[in-house]
Design an enzyme around this catalytic site. Sequence first.
Site, PDB file in Angstrom:
ATOM      1  CB  ALA A   1      -0.926   0.009   1.215  1.00 16.59           C
ATOM      2  CB  CYS A   2       4.237   1.871   1.148  1.00 14.24           C
ATOM      3  SG  CYS A   2       5.625   3.012   1.149  1.00 14.24           S
ATOM      4  CB  SER A   3       3.323   5.912  -2.961  1.00 13.53           C
ATOM      5  OG  SER A   3       3.872   6.795  -2.008  1.00 13.53           O
TER       6      SER A   3
END
Length: 119
Positions: free
Chosen positions: A8-10
């Site tokens: 979920a982390c860009s």
Amino acid sequence: MEIWINPACSKCRSAISLLDAEGADYTVRRYLDDVPSANEIREVLTRLGLEPWDITRTREAAARELGLEDWPRDGASRDRWITALAEHPGLIQRPIITADDGTAVVGRTDEAVRDALSR
């Protein structure tokens, strides 16, 4: 080479994209699902040359609940920090890339990811 990510982390997605673009051979570890043990965290800290508070996301809700901002940042408190990271892996800064030469980097920038690739 292994990369610890939260999908979920860009920043994690950017690091993966760069590794793919460079044709890197790596293994993905979704560290929220495959939680590193305290010993694995110690090993990564040694490879990073950092202390546990250096890779702790202190603005997360769990950090506030634990009161991490008030914890001492010294050798006597090191194991307490490592235990907190093992019990609350969402507090671990990401992505962490372990390089082939035995070192590691926190790959939050393209420069850091390229640094890991060059090792």
